[in-house]
Write an enzyme that holds these catalytic residues in place. Sequence first.
Site, mmCIF file in Angstrom:
data_model
loop_
_atom_site.group_PDB
_atom_site.id
_atom_site.type_symbol
_atom_site.label_atom_id
_atom_site.label_comp_id
_atom_site.label_asym_id
_atom_site.label_seq_id
_atom_site.Cartn_x
_atom_site.Cartn_y
_atom_site.Cartn_z
ATOM 1 N N ASP A 56 4.538 5.405 -3.423
ATOM 2 C CA ASP A 56 4.751 6.841 -3.266
ATOM 3 C C ASP A 56 5.661 7.170 -2.078
ATOM 4 O O ASP A 56 5.894 6.334 -1.207
ATOM 5 C CB ASP A 56 3.401 7.538 -3.024
ATOM 6 C CG ASP A 56 2.617 7.737 -4.315
ATOM 7 O OD1 ASP A 56 3.205 7.614 -5.397
ATOM 8 O OD2 ASP A 56 1.407 8.018 -4.214
ATOM 9 N N TYR A 115 -2.538 -4.774 0.262
ATOM 10 C CA TYR A 115 -2.099 -3.579 0.969
ATOM 11 C C TYR A 115 -2.735 -3.576 2.361
ATOM 12 O O TYR A 115 -3.855 -4.080 2.543
ATOM 13 C CB TYR A 115 -2.554 -2.304 0.248
ATOM 14 C CG TYR A 115 -1.762 -1.938 -0.975
ATOM 15 C CD1 TYR A 115 -0.633 -1.128 -0.875
ATOM 16 C CD2 TYR A 115 -2.151 -2.371 -2.239
ATOM 17 C CE1 TYR A 115 0.084 -0.765 -2.010
ATOM 18 C CE2 TYR A 115 -1.425 -2.016 -3.375
ATOM 19 C CZ TYR A 115 -0.311 -1.210 -3.245
ATOM 20 O OH TYR A 115 0.395 -0.852 -4.361
#
Lengths: 258, 258
Positions: A56, A115
């Site tokens: 994003d 992540y």
Amino acid sequence: MSDAKRFLMTVGYDGTAFKGWQVQPGARTVQGEIEAGIARVSGGAAARIHASGRTDTGVHARGQTFHFDAPRPEFDAAQWVKALNGVLPEDVRMFAGRAVPADFHARFDAVRKEYRYFVFCGRVMPPELRFTRLREPAVLDFDAMRAACGVLTGEHDFRAFSAIRVAADENTVRRMHELSIQETEDGFYVRAVSGGFLYRMVRQLTGTLLRVGRGELTVEDVVRVLKDGVRTPDTVSAPPQGLFLWRVAYDPGDSTTN
Amino acid sequence: MSDAKRFLMTVGYDGTAFKGWQVQPGARTVQGEIEAGIARVSGGAAARIHASGRTDTGVHARGQTFHFDAPRPEFDAAQWVKALNGVLPEDVRMFAGRAVPADFHARFDAVRKEYRYFVFCGRVMPPELRFTRLREPAVLDFDAMRAACGVLTGEHDFRAFSAIRVAADENTVRRMHELSIQETEDGFYVRAVSGGFLYRMVRQLTGTLLRVGRGELTVEDVVRVLKDGVRTPDTVSAPPQGLFLWRVAYDPGDSTTN
């Protein structure tokens, strides 16, 4: 495809000035910059690139991956790394590349992703960290956060931790190999390792862990949300700027991509 | 001065978009932004601020200090911190403030300063670090660098490590309390602590230590340069973006400024 060679590239980016990964008309995106770079290196021949997944707006990467069929078959992977770093802007950098079989796919062949979500703990944000950290002013209960990580580790239906409503028949079961709190000199990061993540799942998990750390949610609340499998206002998304796609692995023990 | 109150403030900044600390016509500087912020908070009353020392273009701070005589005597230090953070741009942040005597001076009363110079070791710079690290691709000899730190620690004439020619009668003797190599996950930083530094001295020392680490200079070369007291091409300045003014202390054991 004829004589085109397929390469898997590892790329890092500072997501601050990008409108995310995916090409969009009129917006500066990572995919758009890289595809323009490939066209420039190859004298105008276009190539589409295929990432391990999108990121994003504002999200960074240390080890995003993509594959592409190279329009200049005389170049090897190292030459593509060098040539792309020569034409790309400084907020996107190729770290490595390697040749892969013609049927390899950066998304479908990925077996594991990591992540990291970075948090600065303190009252005032050090200015140079403002694009790469979330600031958390509260004194956090790391023991409670670690207990919450414990109940979220393993195979679960993470439906409640998707940032969007997903269809009832969509499989939202994922195996979380690791979800941990790693303390740093000035805060901590959340390390999340899984074969696959739902949309905004790491940001949802981080936002939830922060609520646990502040005492706004108990570990039992997290168990309940996980079991109910319904999005509730109890879980909130942490903002994008603390998040890094850190590594994508393609076979067990693979260490070539970061 | 009448009823003006003097405050000592601790400030951090991301030096990337500033033309250094000091006010200059037509340039965006940290001092200029802060003085404009004080004027805004006080409804137009101008105040000059006095730093512990200047920093160059691109150099950052975690713990720069300055004093000023506050044009709004009803504000205490905490109110100034809050009010300035409310009007300043995000690349400059007040960390703390405290009232000081009317004859206190941020520069002349400083007893110790700490700088840190951050280096990323690797072939390709992670994009999000490009404004706050020097990248060093070579494998460095940390033992040799630590030995060089050892010979530079203590009281010496650092004339050879000033980036500008200094007058023969200027005192260039400084006591280096600490000069050390601190390893990090992805590189290291040079930690330099002294009562006073010559112009660009930390960048000169870092550039020299890097040459030692690469094997381009020996520890004996460093001893010779230090003893000769003459600038030579052997010593080079590291670029500004890795440097942080980390802390300024005002009395032994003082820990209030960072």
